[in-house]
Motif scaffolding. Structure first.
Motif, PDB file in Angstrom:
ATOM      1  N   PRO A  29      -3.434 -12.565   8.739  1.00  0.00           N
ATOM      2  CA  PRO A  29      -3.564 -11.861   7.473  1.00  0.00           C
ATOM      3  C   PRO A  29      -3.084 -10.404   7.462  1.00  0.00           C
ATOM      4  N   VAL A  30      -3.166  -9.680   8.589  1.00  0.00           N
ATOM      5  CA  VAL A  30      -2.780  -8.261   8.536  1.00  0.00           C
ATOM      6  C   VAL A  30      -1.322  -8.057   8.165  1.00  0.00           C
ATOM      7  N   VAL A  31      -0.510  -9.072   8.382  1.00  0.00           N
ATOM      8  CA  VAL A  31       0.915  -8.870   8.168  1.00  0.00           C
ATOM      9  C   VAL A  31       1.446  -9.636   6.949  1.00  0.00           C
ATOM     10  N   LEU A  32       0.547  -9.978   6.009  1.00  0.00           N
ATOM     11  CA  LEU A  32       1.006 -10.762   4.857  1.00  0.00           C
ATOM     12  C   LEU A  32       2.106 -10.051   4.075  1.00  0.00           C
ATOM     13  N   LEU A  33       1.937  -8.751   3.837  1.00  0.00           N
ATOM     14  CA  LEU A  33       2.941  -8.041   3.057  1.00  0.00           C
ATOM     15  C   LEU A  33       4.292  -8.033   3.774  1.00  0.00           C
ATOM     16  N   PRO A  34       4.329  -7.683   5.066  1.00  0.00           N
ATOM     17  CA  PRO A  34       5.625  -7.790   5.760  1.00  0.00           C
ATOM     18  C   PRO A  34       6.223  -9.188   5.696  1.00  0.00           C
ATOM     19  N   ILE A  35       5.393 -10.213   5.825  1.00  0.00           N
ATOM     20  CA  ILE A  35       5.930 -11.575   5.761  1.00  0.00           C
ATOM     21  C   ILE A  35       6.537 -11.835   4.390  1.00  0.00           C
ATOM     22  N   ALA A  36       5.841 -11.378   3.349  1.00  0.00           N
ATOM     23  CA  ALA A  36       6.368 -11.578   1.999  1.00  0.00           C
ATOM     24  C   ALA A  36       7.713 -10.878   1.853  1.00  0.00           C
ATOM     25  N   LEU A  37       7.809  -9.648   2.395  1.00  0.00           N
ATOM     26  CA  LEU A  37       9.065  -8.907   2.275  1.00  0.00           C
ATOM     27  C   LEU A  37      10.191  -9.586   3.060  1.00  0.00           C
ATOM     28  N   LEU A  38       9.862 -10.082   4.239  1.00  0.00           N
ATOM     29  CA  LEU A  38      10.877 -10.801   5.010  1.00  0.00           C
ATOM     30  C   LEU A  38      11.321 -12.062   4.265  1.00  0.00           C
ATOM     31  N   ALA A  39      10.350 -12.720   3.620  1.00  0.00           N
ATOM     32  CA  ALA A  39      10.702 -13.928   2.866  1.00  0.00           C
ATOM     33  C   ALA A  39      11.674 -13.573   1.745  1.00  0.00           C
ATOM     34  N   ILE A  40      11.440 -12.436   1.093  1.00  0.00           N
ATOM     35  CA  ILE A  40      12.368 -12.023   0.029  1.00  0.00           C
ATOM     36  C   ILE A  40      13.750 -11.762   0.626  1.00  0.00           C
ATOM     37  N   ALA A  41      13.767 -11.133   1.810  1.00  0.00           N
ATOM     38  CA  ALA A  41      15.054 -10.887   2.468  1.00  0.00           C
ATOM     39  C   ALA A  41      15.790 -12.202   2.729  1.00  0.00           C
ATOM     40  N   THR A  42      15.064 -13.210   3.197  1.00  0.00           N
ATOM     41  CA  THR A  42      15.728 -14.492   3.463  1.00  0.00           C
ATOM     42  C   THR A  42      16.268 -15.092   2.168  1.00  0.00           C
ATOM     43  N   MET A  43      15.542 -14.866   1.064  1.00  0.00           N
ATOM     44  CA  MET A  43      16.015 -15.443  -0.202  1.00  0.00           C
ATOM     45  C   MET A  43      17.301 -14.780  -0.679  1.00  0.00           C
ATOM     46  N   THR A  44      17.430 -13.462  -0.439  1.00  0.00           N
ATOM     47  CA  THR A  44      18.686 -12.827  -0.862  1.00  0.00           C
ATOM     48  C   THR A  44      19.825 -13.349  -0.001  1.00  0.00           C
ATOM     49  N   LYS A  45      19.591 -13.461   1.285  1.00  0.00           N
ATOM     50  CA  LYS A  45      20.671 -13.882   2.175  1.00  0.00           C
ATOM     51  C   LYS A  45      21.085 -15.314   1.877  1.00  0.00           C
ATOM     52  N   SER A  46      20.103 -16.184   1.643  1.00  0.00           N
ATOM     53  CA  SER A  46      20.485 -17.564   1.370  1.00  0.00           C
ATOM     54  C   SER A  46      20.657 -17.800  -0.130  1.00  0.00           C
ATOM     55  N   ALA A  47      20.874 -16.716  -0.872  1.00  0.00           N
ATOM     56  CA  ALA A  47      21.301 -16.781  -2.274  1.00  0.00           C
ATOM     57  C   ALA A  47      20.418 -17.642  -3.165  1.00  0.00           C
ATOM     58  N   GLN A  48      19.117 -17.565  -2.943  1.00  0.00           N
ATOM     59  CA  GLN A  48      18.214 -18.323  -3.797  1.00  0.00           C
ATOM     60  C   GLN A  48      18.179 -17.691  -5.184  1.00  0.00           C
ATOM     61  N   MET A  49      17.871 -18.492  -6.188  1.00  0.00           N
ATOM     62  CA  MET A  49      17.742 -17.930  -7.524  1.00  0.00           C
ATOM     63  C   MET A  49      16.671 -16.860  -7.498  1.00  0.00           C
ATOM     64  N   PRO A  50      16.813 -15.736  -8.161  1.00  0.00           N
ATOM     65  CA  PRO A  50      17.908 -15.268  -9.026  1.00  0.00           C
ATOM     66  C   PRO A  50      19.001 -14.499  -8.292  1.00  0.00           C
ATOM     67  N   PHE A  51      19.095 -14.633  -6.981  1.00  0.00           N
ATOM     68  CA  PHE A  51      20.105 -13.860  -6.243  1.00  0.00           C
ATOM     69  C   PHE A  51      21.397 -14.641  -6.039  1.00  0.00           C
ATOM     70  N   GLN A  52      21.570 -15.778  -6.753  1.00  0.00           N
ATOM     71  CA  GLN A  52      22.676 -16.672  -6.397  1.00  0.00           C
ATOM     72  C   GLN A  52      24.039 -16.106  -6.752  1.00  0.00           C
ATOM     73  N   SER A  53      24.086 -15.076  -7.624  1.00  0.00           N
ATOM     74  CA  SER A  53      25.395 -14.684  -8.171  1.00  0.00           C
ATOM     75  C   SER A  53      26.360 -14.185  -7.092  1.00  0.00           C
ATOM     76  N   TRP A  54      25.844 -13.574  -6.023  1.00  0.00           N
ATOM     77  CA  TRP A  54      26.785 -13.050  -5.018  1.00  0.00           C
ATOM     78  C   TRP A  54      27.525 -14.165  -4.303  1.00  0.00           C
ATOM     79  N   LEU A  55      26.823 -15.261  -4.090  1.00  0.00           N
ATOM     80  CA  LEU A  55      27.464 -16.372  -3.380  1.00  0.00           C
ATOM     81  C   LEU A  55      28.549 -17.015  -4.239  1.00  0.00           C
TER      82      LEU A  55
END
Lengths: 288, 637
Positions: free
Chosen positions: B254-280
């Protein structure tokens, strides 16, 4: 109701299933004829037609067509065996879908406008009904103590129909599509009385058309067996249920005019899908 | 262990060195030879790595020098991003880079007095799979690029950058990717992460046209946003969990939930998940090897790989459900978007995004079965999609169009490429190919999440639509007496054939790969669930896989036999056109219409306006953004 998975059984099924399917088609034609005040062809007319087709000279547009015809048949037989032997339900669906897909590709590989329109419409129909079928399998999963095997509904004590009534209604629509019944016979139909002539299968003739016909007989047997799953103990109730469903399809066929493909898609993804989703969610809720 | 370390050095540093050699301005045959050597060594090292690692080879410690070095390289990478931000005059990039720089300096100042943590490498099975994908498929694409770029040079716009710079970035990228995969330290992870962003920027902008520039700009903006999320995540993790090791942080709970959430967002941008799909999607303006390498099989997989690594950390947290829903939402919506597209590369791009969504959904579900599904899709998607991109690139270079409707009759014009493309498409959807097995497991594992499940069901039905349409178009052909032999560069031909054979071999071996590699990884990662009922489904995967293959082969042999024995050209007919056919070589669509005038039938496939881009994205993007925001929201519940 469990069917032993022996080589003998495989041989029996592969031989008898198309005959049964042909019989169902014959009965269907007979009932339709009576409803229209005709006597109708003999019950085994479908078998005679197929034998005659097999003996004709093959004529084709290109060689690829042959491959797809055989793939369609082979995957249909495989799908039927997967179902009858109670294997994994999703794998069954994928194989079943690929069989239809081979038919579609066979229609699309020729430079024929009618055939291509029919194929496009068939894809549309597939997309329209596929979610219902997958949700039906999820329904089986939830009812049968979390097993994806199709053997589970075969041995269940309580009939599936009582737990999955809405999904059964959804499945009846799928049945009408798969049986190429009006109002859903937009891709191809048995009567060639629509605006795209024979649609999907127009460029198949002679022995290769016979292969498609035989695959269709297997498909009929498969669908019949599938309805039996909804009431598998005692099995005679299931058989009556399946017979009634097939009779219903004949009635519907004669009572409705055709619809457009987009209409069917929208109908399936709203009306039928809502029924299916409701049924599935209710099962989730019940299991909590 | 000595050999293992040497191989890792070769995998990470080798491509960088070869890349730098490109910058010396070598030309012609020498450059081709250099690219070839770089490719072959990377493939060799990638293949050799599993043989020189133990059965379980978890961590390899590195000298403290590496950690110190990382402290200096990170600001340099961020400064490069900042410089780019200034040169393309983009305020968002400048601001985000400045924040990252601030975090980086703050991190350095705060950690000065603590003992330096050892930088570790993770060389487990998952990492080795990913290294194999990057080094084998990536290198093959680089080899393909030799042939492709020679052709591209002739019709590239005058603004295009030099091919030497292109190969420098392309080859260095392989090293960066390998580094990203193998490193456990999050500081190094974000260095490599930003490095791939930079590569992507340069490669997308390669042609220098206004369109290419705009796409490159969009790519860097979105990816730097992801990089920023990651930097903040890493900073907070170092602060909260007092460790920079990813595996340690993921086990902290639990202490690292926020970092995990932020890393998850980073993975979503890299793998072009919606709404970040436009770059791909914008990235499709780049030369084909770029789309194949960065945007289908490797770079976007960095996001998927990281989320799979994070899977144990996500498990049991409120974040998991949100990530799963976001992934499933992307899967369903981008599958729908693919239906409305007639641009072949866009269809591939949307299908890629959809599959990446499926992987992150599987990673978030967090059961052994789901995890196995994620890895299966990761592997098989990489091979098939790389192949498909290369095929479309070859077709485009030859017919000058990437529109699916222009691809009729290709089976005659370009038999090799088209047949390989057909294999690629079939491998995306047909039993017993790996992709279908992955999708199958994904649906079965999502069965306890109704929302995710329904999205997956709808998405997988939609998938059939665009593949069937395309496959139908590309296989359309009239009868020809003779077969043609297409003329393409030997580099391209060889690579296409090798990956094509690879796809077939991989699918024949799908079951052994699953049994020997994927299943053990999954059981090891989720060892606490190993006694669960989930395992039985994991086992039942093997039940029927042999059947379809036998039947397909049987049917093809039968068809070929009967086809060639019975089928005589005299039995050929022209299609039924509701009128007398006009016989001509060009088309079989012409028929005698009213008053015997020749009339030609025209037919295109369905591209339903219902699934148009603007129509769906207007509501789907905001909705996807909401889902991602709720990732942060659930932390406060």
């Amino acid at each position: 109701m469990i069917i032993p998975q022996t080589p003998l059984m495989v041989v029996l099924l592969v031989i008898l299933a198309p005959l049964f399917g042909a019989l169902l088609c014959g009965i269907d034609r007979r009932i339709t004829a009576r409803a229209q005040g005709r006597i109708g062809p003999p019950i085994l007319q479908a078998v005679y037609d197929t034998i005659k087709l097999l003996r004709k000279e093959p004529m084709l547009l290109n060689r690829v067509q042959i491959v797809y015809a055989y793939l369609h048949l082979a995957f249909m037989i495989l799908a039927m065996l997967l179902l009858v032997f109670g294997q994994d339900s999703l794998m069954f669906l994928f194989v079943f879908a690929f069989s239809t897909l081979s038919l579609v590709l066979g229609g699309m590989c020729v430079r024929s406008p009618y055939s291509r329109i029919g194929s496009q419409r068939e894809i549309m129909l597939m997309v329209a009904y596929e979610p219902i079928l997958i949700l039906l399998m999820i329904g089986f999963y939830l009812v049968n103590g979390h097993s994806f095997m199709l053997s589970a509904p075969m041995t269940a004590a309580k009939p599936m129909l009582l737990s999955l009534p809405l999904l059964f209604i959804g499945f009846l629509v799928v049945l009408a599509i798969k049986m190429q019944k009006s109002p859903f016979d937009i891709a191809t139909s048995h009567h060639a009385h629509q605006e795209i002539v024979k649609g999907l299968t127009i460029e198949y003739s002679g022995p290769y058309l016979a292969i498609l016909e035989i695959a269709h007989f297997y498909e009929m047997a498969l669908l019949f067996f599938f309805i039996v799953l909804f009431w598998s103990s005692p099995v005679w109730v299931g058989i009556i249920l399946a017979s009634l469903s097939f009779f219903l399809m004949t009635v519907v066929d004669n009572a409705f005019a055709r619809l457009t493909s987009m209409w069917i898609f929208k109908f399936m993804w709203t009306g039928a899908l809502i029924l299916a989703v409701t049924n599935v969610l209710w099962l989730y809720w019940a299991s909590k | 262990m000595q050999i293992q370390e040497a191989l890792i050095a070769l995998l990470v540093l080798g491509p960088l060195v070869f890349g730098l050699l490109m910058l010396t301005g070598v030309k012609g045959v020498l450059r081709n030879a250099l690219v070839a050597v770089a490719g072959v060594t990377t493939i060799g090292a990638g293949v050799a790595l599993p043989f020189y690692s133990g059965a379980i080879a978890p961590d390899v410690g590195l000298p403290t020098l590496i950690t110190t070095l990382g402290n200096w390289i990170e600001p340099m990478v961020i400064l490069t991003v900042l410089v780019i931000g200034f040169s393309i005059r983009s305020w968002p990039v400048r601001i985000m880079a400045l924040i990252q720089l601030g975090l980086c300096v703050a991190g350095l100042l705060m950690s000065r007095h603590e003992p330096v943590e050892e930088t570790k490498l993770v060389v487990d099975s998952l990492a080795m799979i990913m290294v194999l994908i990057v080094s084998v498929i990536g290198s093959l694409i680089a080899l393909y690029a030799i042939g492709y770029m020679n052709g591209h040079e002739h019709h590239a716009p005058a603004t295009a950058a030099s091919n030497n710079r292109f190969f420098f970035v392309l080859i260095s990228f392989l090293g960066l990717m390998n580094g990203l995969v193998l490193v456990d330290n999050m500081k190094w992870l974000s260095i490599f992460w930003e490095g791939t962003t930079l590569c992507s920027f340069f490669l997308i902008g390669h042609d220098g046209t206004p369109e290419a520039k705009a796409s490159a700009r969009r790519a860097i903006t979105i990816n730097v946003f992801g990089g920023l999320a990651m930097s903040v995540g890493v900073f907070l993790a170092a602060h909260n969990a007092e460790s920079e090791s990813l595996s340690v942080v993921m086990s902290k709970g639990p202490v690292v939930l926020l970092p995990i959430a932020l890393l998850a967002i980073a993975t979503m941008t890299k793998s072009a998940q919606m709404p970040f799909q436009s770059w791909l999607l914008g990235a499709m303006v780049a030369p084909t090897p770029v789309s194949a390498l960065l945007h289908s099989s490797t770079m976007v997989k960095a996001g998927s790989y990281l989320i799979l690594r994070m899977s144990p950390g996500l498990e049991g947290t409120p974040l998991a459900a949100v990530v799963a829903i976001a992934g499933a939402f992307t899967f369903a919506l981008t599958s729908a978007l693919a239906i409305g597209q007639s641009n072949g590369k866009k269809v591939l791009a949307y299908s890629t995004i959809a599959n990446l969504g499926l992987i992150s959904c599987c990673a978030a579900i967090g059961t052994p079965l789901a995890y196995a599904a994620g890895i299966t899709i990761l592997i098989f998607h990489a091979i098939s999609k790389a192949l498909l991109f290369l095929c479309v690139g070859t077709i485009e270079q030859s017919i000058g169009s990437r529109d699916i409707e222009d691809m009729g009759g290709l089976l005659f014009k370009m038999p090799l490429t088209t047949n390989i493309a057909i294999v690629g498409m079939i491998s995306m959807m047909m039993p017993p190919f790996g992709m279908l097995i992955g999708k199958w497991m994904a649906i079965e594992s999502a069965v306890h999440f109704p929302i995710v499940l329904i999205l997956l069901v709808l998405g997988s039905a939609l998938t059939i639509f665009f593949w069937a349409k395309w496959l139908g178009r590309i296989t359309t052909t009239s009868y020809h007496e003779k077969y043609t032999i297409e003329s393409i560069s030997p580099w391209m031909r060889t690579v296409l054939a090798v990956i094509g054979i690879g796809v077939v071999v991989a699918s024949i071996c799908a079951l052994p790969i699953y049994e020997q590699v994927i299943r053990p990884i999954s059981l090891l990662t989720f060892s606490e669930q190993a006694s669960n009922a989930n395992i039985s489904i994991l086992d039942s995967v093997s039940a029927f896989l042999g059947w379809p293959m036998i039947i397909v082969i049987g049917a093809i042999i039968m068809a070929l036999a009967t086809g060639t024995l019975l089928f005589k050209p005299s039995r050929l007919r022209l299609p039924y056109l509701c009128g007398e056919n006009v016989d001509s070589d060009e088309t079989t669509y012409t028929f005698r219409s009213i008053a015997d005038a020749p009339s030609t039938a025209m037919l295109t496939s369905y591209y339903l306006p219902l699934f148009g881009e603007s129509r769906i994205t207007t509501w789907a993007n905001p909705l996807a953004a909401l889902i991602i925001l709720s990732l942060l929201g659930v932390l406060f519940i």
